[in-house]
Write a protein that holds these residues in place. Structure first.
Motif, PDB file in Angstrom:
ATOM      1  N   TYR A   1      36.957  52.273  40.437  1.00 15.61           N
ATOM      2  CA  TYR A   1      36.392  51.110  39.728  1.00 15.61           C
ATOM      3  C   TYR A   1      37.290  49.889  39.900  1.00 15.61           C
ATOM      4  O   TYR A   1      36.810  48.766  40.036  1.00 15.61           O
ATOM      5  CB  TYR A   1      36.042  51.439  38.264  1.00 15.61           C
ATOM      6  CG  TYR A   1      37.118  51.246  37.211  1.00 15.61           C
ATOM      7  CD1 TYR A   1      37.632  49.991  36.901  1.00 15.61           C
ATOM      8  CD2 TYR A   1      37.586  52.336  36.463  1.00 15.61           C
ATOM      9  CE1 TYR A   1      38.602  49.819  35.933  1.00 15.61           C
ATOM     10  CE2 TYR A   1      38.558  52.177  35.491  1.00 15.61           C
ATOM     11  CZ  TYR A   1      39.069  50.916  35.237  1.00 15.61           C
ATOM     12  OH  TYR A   1      40.028  50.755  34.276  1.00 15.61           O
ATOM     13  N   ASN A   2      38.614  50.114  39.944  1.00 10.05           N
ATOM     14  CA  ASN A   2      39.512  48.981  40.175  1.00 10.05           C
ATOM     15  C   ASN A   2      39.245  48.332  41.529  1.00 10.05           C
ATOM     16  O   ASN A   2      39.144  47.114  41.626  1.00 10.05           O
ATOM     17  CB  ASN A   2      40.974  49.430  40.140  1.00 10.05           C
ATOM     18  CG  ASN A   2      41.610  49.158  38.793  1.00 10.05           C
ATOM     19  OD1 ASN A   2      41.258  48.190  38.131  1.00 10.05           O
ATOM     20  ND2 ASN A   2      42.525  49.999  38.399  1.00 10.05           N
TER      21      ASN A   2
ATOM     22  N   GLU B   1      42.725  44.573  30.935  1.00 12.20           N
ATOM     23  CA  GLU B   1      43.285  43.587  31.853  1.00 12.20           C
ATOM     24  C   GLU B   1      44.748  43.886  32.179  1.00 12.20           C
ATOM     25  O   GLU B   1      45.167  43.801  33.337  1.00 12.20           O
ATOM     26  CB  GLU B   1      43.171  42.199  31.229  1.00 12.20           C
ATOM     27  CG  GLU B   1      43.625  41.131  32.183  1.00 12.20           C
ATOM     28  CD  GLU B   1      43.121  39.778  31.740  1.00 12.20           C
ATOM     29  OE1 GLU B   1      41.924  39.523  31.856  1.00 12.20           O
ATOM     30  OE2 GLU B   1      43.942  39.000  31.249  1.00 12.20           O
TER      31      GLU B   1
ATOM     32  N   VAL C   1      50.762  37.747  46.028  1.00 14.60           N
ATOM     33  CA  VAL C   1      49.614  38.530  45.576  1.00 14.60           C
ATOM     34  C   VAL C   1      48.406  37.637  45.302  1.00 14.60           C
ATOM     35  O   VAL C   1      47.265  37.967  45.585  1.00 14.60           O
ATOM     36  CB  VAL C   1      49.977  39.256  44.263  1.00 14.60           C
ATOM     37  CG1 VAL C   1      48.785  39.970  43.688  1.00 14.60           C
ATOM     38  CG2 VAL C   1      51.143  40.184  44.464  1.00 14.60           C
ATOM     39  N   SER C   2      48.696  36.480  44.713  1.00 14.00           N
ATOM     40  CA  SER C   2      47.639  35.596  44.274  1.00 14.00           C
ATOM     41  C   SER C   2      47.861  34.223  44.921  1.00 14.00           C
ATOM     42  O   SER C   2      48.401  33.314  44.296  1.00 14.00           O
ATOM     43  CB  SER C   2      47.729  35.523  42.741  1.00 14.00           C
ATOM     44  OG  SER C   2      46.695  34.784  42.213  1.00 14.00           O
TER      45      SER C   2
ATOM     46  N   ILE D   1      35.229  40.414  42.067  1.00 12.32           N
ATOM     47  CA  ILE D   1      35.495  39.467  40.996  1.00 12.32           C
ATOM     48  C   ILE D   1      36.045  38.129  41.520  1.00 12.32           C
ATOM     49  O   ILE D   1      36.824  38.100  42.457  1.00 12.32           O
ATOM     50  CB  ILE D   1      36.507  40.092  39.989  1.00 12.32           C
ATOM     51  CG1 ILE D   1      36.418  39.422  38.637  1.00 12.32           C
ATOM     52  CG2 ILE D   1      37.930  39.998  40.453  1.00 12.32           C
ATOM     53  CD1 ILE D   1      35.416  40.024  37.779  1.00 12.32           C
TER      54      ILE D   1
ATOM     55  N   ILE E   1      36.146  46.296  41.422  1.00  7.29           N
ATOM     56  CA  ILE E   1      36.294  45.028  40.691  1.00  7.29           C
ATOM     57  C   ILE E   1      37.085  44.024  41.532  1.00  7.29           C
ATOM     58  O   ILE E   1      36.712  42.852  41.635  1.00  7.29           O
ATOM     59  CB  ILE E   1      36.943  45.263  39.303  1.00  7.29           C
ATOM     60  CG1 ILE E   1      35.992  46.060  38.417  1.00  7.29           C
ATOM     61  CG2 ILE E   1      37.292  43.933  38.640  1.00  7.29           C
ATOM     62  CD1 ILE E   1      36.522  46.444  37.049  1.00  7.29           C
ATOM     63  N   VAL E   2      38.159  44.494  42.175  1.00  7.61           N
ATOM     64  CA  VAL E   2      38.952  43.583  43.005  1.00  7.61           C
ATOM     65  C   VAL E   2      38.081  42.936  44.087  1.00  7.61           C
ATOM     66  O   VAL E   2      38.212  41.754  44.387  1.00  7.61           O
ATOM     67  CB  VAL E   2      40.149  44.334  43.642  1.00  7.61           C
ATOM     68  CG1 VAL E   2      40.800  43.501  44.736  1.00  7.61           C
ATOM     69  CG2 VAL E   2      41.178  44.684  42.578  1.00  7.61           C
TER      70      VAL E   2
ATOM     71  N   ALA F   1      43.793  36.370  31.021  1.00  6.70           N
ATOM     72  CA  ALA F   1      43.867  35.666  32.309  1.00  6.70           C
ATOM     73  C   ALA F   1      42.676  34.742  32.569  1.00  6.70           C
ATOM     74  O   ALA F   1      42.833  33.660  33.103  1.00  6.70           O
ATOM     75  CB  ALA F   1      43.998  36.669  33.445  1.00  6.70           C
ATOM     76  N   PHE F   2      41.465  35.195  32.207  1.00  6.46           N
ATOM     77  CA  PHE F   2      40.273  34.423  32.548  1.00  6.46           C
ATOM     78  C   PHE F   2      39.694  33.686  31.360  1.00  6.46           C
ATOM     79  O   PHE F   2      38.654  33.044  31.443  1.00  6.46           O
ATOM     80  CB  PHE F   2      39.216  35.341  33.184  1.00  6.46           C
ATOM     81  CG  PHE F   2      39.723  36.035  34.428  1.00  6.46           C
ATOM     82  CD1 PHE F   2      39.966  35.306  35.583  1.00  6.46           C
ATOM     83  CD2 PHE F   2      39.987  37.398  34.442  1.00  6.46           C
ATOM     84  CE1 PHE F   2      40.448  35.923  36.737  1.00  6.46           C
ATOM     85  CE2 PHE F   2      40.466  38.026  35.588  1.00  6.46           C
ATOM     86  CZ  PHE F   2      40.698  37.293  36.738  1.00  6.46           C
TER      87      PHE F   2
ATOM     88  N   ALA G   1      45.853  44.404  35.876  1.00  7.36           N
ATOM     89  CA  ALA G   1      46.861  43.515  36.459  1.00  7.36           C
ATOM     90  C   ALA G   1      48.095  44.329  36.837  1.00  7.36           C
ATOM     91  O   ALA G   1      48.666  44.159  37.914  1.00  7.36           O
ATOM     92  CB  ALA G   1      47.245  42.424  35.459  1.00  7.36           C
TER      93      ALA G   1
ATOM     94  N   LEU H   1      33.212  40.600  33.252  1.00  8.42           N
ATOM     95  CA  LEU H   1      34.384  41.491  33.225  1.00  8.42           C
ATOM     96  C   LEU H   1      35.069  41.476  31.870  1.00  8.42           C
ATOM     97  O   LEU H   1      35.590  42.480  31.418  1.00  8.42           O
ATOM     98  CB  LEU H   1      35.394  41.056  34.303  1.00  8.42           C
ATOM     99  CG  LEU H   1      36.650  41.915  34.431  1.00  8.42           C
ATOM    100  CD1 LEU H   1      36.315  43.252  35.087  1.00  8.42           C
ATOM    101  CD2 LEU H   1      37.741  41.213  35.237  1.00  8.42           C
TER     102      LEU H   1
ATOM    103  N   VAL I   1      40.366  39.446  44.956  1.00  7.78           N
ATOM    104  CA  VAL I   1      41.002  38.636  43.915  1.00  7.78           C
ATOM    105  C   VAL I   1      42.519  38.657  44.137  1.00  7.78           C
ATOM    106  O   VAL I   1      43.243  37.777  43.716  1.00  7.78           O
ATOM    107  CB  VAL I   1      40.582  39.084  42.500  1.00  7.78           C
ATOM    108  CG1 VAL I   1      41.061  40.455  42.176  1.00  7.78           C
ATOM    109  CG2 VAL I   1      41.048  38.101  41.447  1.00  7.78           C
ATOM    110  N   VAL I   2      43.022  39.677  44.853  1.00  6.60           N
ATOM    111  CA  VAL I   2      44.420  39.671  45.305  1.00  6.60           C
ATOM    112  C   VAL I   2      44.449  39.803  46.827  1.00  6.60           C
ATOM    113  O   VAL I   2      43.499  40.293  47.427  1.00  6.60           O
ATOM    114  CB  VAL I   2      45.250  40.818  44.666  1.00  6.60           C
ATOM    115  CG1 VAL I   2      45.514  40.562  43.213  1.00  6.60           C
ATOM    116  CG2 VAL I   2      44.564  42.165  44.850  1.00  6.60           C
TER     117      VAL I   2
ATOM    118  N   GLU J   1      47.129  46.527  40.159  1.00  9.24           N
ATOM    119  CA  GLU J   1      46.813  45.857  41.426  1.00  9.24           C
ATOM    120  C   GLU J   1      47.978  45.039  41.965  1.00  9.24           C
ATOM    121  O   GLU J   1      48.261  45.060  43.158  1.00  9.24           O
ATOM    122  CB  GLU J   1      45.583  44.954  41.262  1.00  9.24           C
ATOM    123  CG  GLU J   1      44.295  45.726  41.062  1.00  9.24           C
ATOM    124  CD  GLU J   1      44.051  46.791  42.128  1.00  9.24           C
ATOM    125  OE1 GLU J   1      44.342  46.536  43.320  1.00  9.24           O
ATOM    126  OE2 GLU J   1      43.595  47.887  41.772  1.00  9.24           O
ATOM    127  N   THR J   2      48.648  44.301  41.089  1.00 11.34           N
ATOM    128  CA  THR J   2      49.713  43.415  41.579  1.00 11.34           C
ATOM    129  C   THR J   2      50.914  44.224  42.087  1.00 11.34           C
ATOM    130  O   THR J   2      51.426  43.962  43.165  1.00 11.34           O
ATOM    131  CB  THR J   2      50.202  42.490  40.450  1.00 11.34           C
ATOM    132  OG1 THR J   2      50.573  43.303  39.342  1.00 11.34           O
ATOM    133  CG2 THR J   2      49.121  41.537  40.016  1.00 11.34           C
TER     134      THR J   2
END
Ligand code: HEM
Ligand code: PLO
Length: 474
Positions: free
Chosen positions: A183-184, A278, A346-347, A191, A187-188, A95-96, A282, A87, A460-461, A285-286
């Motif tokens: 695509y989001n 990113e 969220v996380s 990932i 990925i969510v 973040a990663f 971020a 990614l 991922v969330v 999604e959040t």
């Protein structure tokens, strides 16, 4: 001072060669719930092996404070994962990316670029308010019939973040917007899910549906982003950044004595692209996930929704839009947002951390390289800190006089060196979205419908399941 050395070793789940503790971690529950359940058996601090990777799980506040704050620097690393490596083109993000001087300076750069549209300016306010206008139109278009607010909220939030990062917005039916949302979502789902690929990197040598889907989403993202980057390069005015992408590109070419000079160091085109992607991901999604959780809880608790609207009526009225400067006068609305972030973070397990050097937690020795999972869900639902933790009670964030209080066991954005960089932006955005939505409309359970599911789907969330509600004009 450090707590005294613990008696005996840290409790550890059984483990086998190669498989580690995986046979004992079979996922009949999502990770945050499984880890919480295991803490009832093994205590708040325990370990297991994810395949070959020794992993410690933190479930209590004193240990969270040690890991994130007191010894935050010792635990500011990130593990290598196949999915996030793909990614982020090998960790060229924030973040990663594992700890490094480059990561640190890029993180600072993103932080300072947020002042472009951060607190104190009216820009964010105008951007959010115009997105809310279209969101309300779209929701009201249903004429009070049951609609799932999910797609409309995602579109609205995507447009806000798109303005911040690229200075562009999409019309409701723009095919590119659908592509971005697709695509989001892909990925969510794929990932960093703690899947086998992230435990055994060599599995990537075999055909994998997850990797195929992830690669496909990434290539759609890359095509789109590269085009944005090229357009920006062609139209950029030096010294007048329009958005985050401009700010990043200008930091690539330090001029004279500018203080950002060091921060732009080592900032390749790949970094610019990955950091922009990113922030975009971020940001979308959040914020949309949090808004949807709060709407679901408001549908469950109409009396809370009415109290928010009463506060809005008293402080803002109906004659004008809400603005940033109203926020200090709307403590109940903030308490609803906080309660949403507490009860459905969220996380829930943050992003995995790793020990950058030999260190300790709760007096136990921790070897360099150990993976550390912070189970924020357990802290947010710990009956030691919260009365009836499973109930939605915004008043917990207010004192007797109705003033804001923030309990120390509330850390939805994490803390320390890896704390969320988007926190103040996210809070401001959540405030503007919620206040202007609830000023204009109410969300009710459709006649005869069951209340929305509050369990959530884990990617991922932690996302709410889609839940139809009936939006009505206030
Ligand atoms: C990291 C929460 C919004 C950008 C994180 C972490 C959490 C979090 C829990 C991980 C902390 C850790 O691993 O210890 C949230 C919540 C949000 C939100 C609850 C909104 C409700 C945003 C937004 C942005 C953003 C709007 C960007 C515009 C980031 C980045 C990191 C991060 C870049 C990685 C920081 C690092 O590893 O150094 N966030 N976030 N977040 N967040 Fe957020
Ligand atoms: C969301 C999908 C995007 O396509 C890529 C992306 C980038 C950053 C990630 C974000 C996703 C999910 C939420 C994350 C964020 C970084 C910080 C944030 C993990 C995968 C949280 C809540 O920790």
């Amino acid at each position: 001072p450090d707590p005294p050395q613990q008696q005996g070793p840290m409790p550890c789940l059984p483990h086998l060669p190669l498989l580690g503790s995986l046979p004992w971690l079979r996922a009949h529950l999502p990770p945050h719930l499984l880890f919480t359940q295991l803490s009832h058996r093994y205590g708040p601090l325990y370990s297991f092996y994810l395949g070959p990777h020794y992993t410690v799980v933190i479930n209590s506040l004193p240990h969270v404070k040690e890991v994130l704050l007191q010894r935050g620097k010792d635990f500011a690393g990130r593990p290598f994962m196949v999915t996030t490596d793909l990614l982020t083109r090998g960790g060229k993000d924030i973040a990663f990316s594992d700890f490094s001087p480059l990561w640190k300076s890029h993180r600072r750069l993103v932080h300072s670029s947020f002042t472009l549209f951060g607190e104190g300016t009216h820009k964010l306010q105008d951007i959010v308010l115009s997105a809310v206008d279209s969101l309300c139109d779209e929701l009201q278009g249903s004429g009070g019939a049951a609609v799932d607010p999910g797609p409309a909220v995602s579109r609205a939030v995507t447009n806000v973040v798109c303005t911040l990062v690229f200075s562009s917005t999409y019309g409701r039916h723009d095919p590119e917007l659908a592509q971005v949302m697709d695509y989001n979502n892909g990925i969510v789902e794929t990932i960093a899910g703690g899947g086998l690929l992230d435990i055994y990197p060599w599995l990537k040598l075999f055909p994998s549906e997850v990797l195929r889907k992830l690669r496909e989403c990434i290539s759609v993202r890359d095509r789109l982003l590269t085009r944005k980057l090229e357009e920006h390069k062609a139209s950029m005015m030096e010294g007048a950044p329009r958005d985050l992408l401009d700010a990043l590109m200008q930091a690539q070419r330090p001029q004279g004595q500018r203080s950002a000079q060091q921060e732009g160091e080592g900032l390749t085109d790949d970094h610019v692209l990955m950091i922009a992607a990113e922030t975009f991901g971020a940001g979308v999604e959040t914020t949309s996930t949090t808004l949807l959780w709060i709407l679901a809880y408001l549908v469950h608790h109409p009396q809370v929704q009415e109290r928010v609207q009463k506060e809005l009526d008293e402080v803002v009225g109906r004659g004008r839009g809400v603005c940033v400067s109203d926020r200090p006068h709307l403590p109940y609305l903030d308490s609803v947002t906080n309660e949403g972030l507490r009860i459905r973070p969220v996380s829930p397990v943050l992003i995995p951390h790793t020990a950058l050097r030999d260190s300790s937690i709760g007096g136990h020795f921790i070897k360099c390289g150990t993976r550390v999972l912070v189970n924020m869900w357990a802290i947010h639902h710990d009956p030691k800190h919260w009365e009836q933790p499973d109930l939605f009670k915004p008043e917990r964030f207010l004192d007797d006089k109705g003033c804001r209080v923030t309990p120390p066991s509330f850390l939805p954005f994490g803390a320390g060196p890896r704390v969320c960089v988007g926190e103040s932006l996210a809070r401001m955005e959540l405030f503007l979205f919620l206040s202007s939505l609830l000023q204009r409309m109410s969300f009710r359970l459709p006649d005869g419908a069951p209340p929305p599911d509050l369990q959530g789907r884990v990617g991922v969330v932690l996302q709410p399941a889609s839940a139809p509600c009936s939006p009505r004009v206030q």
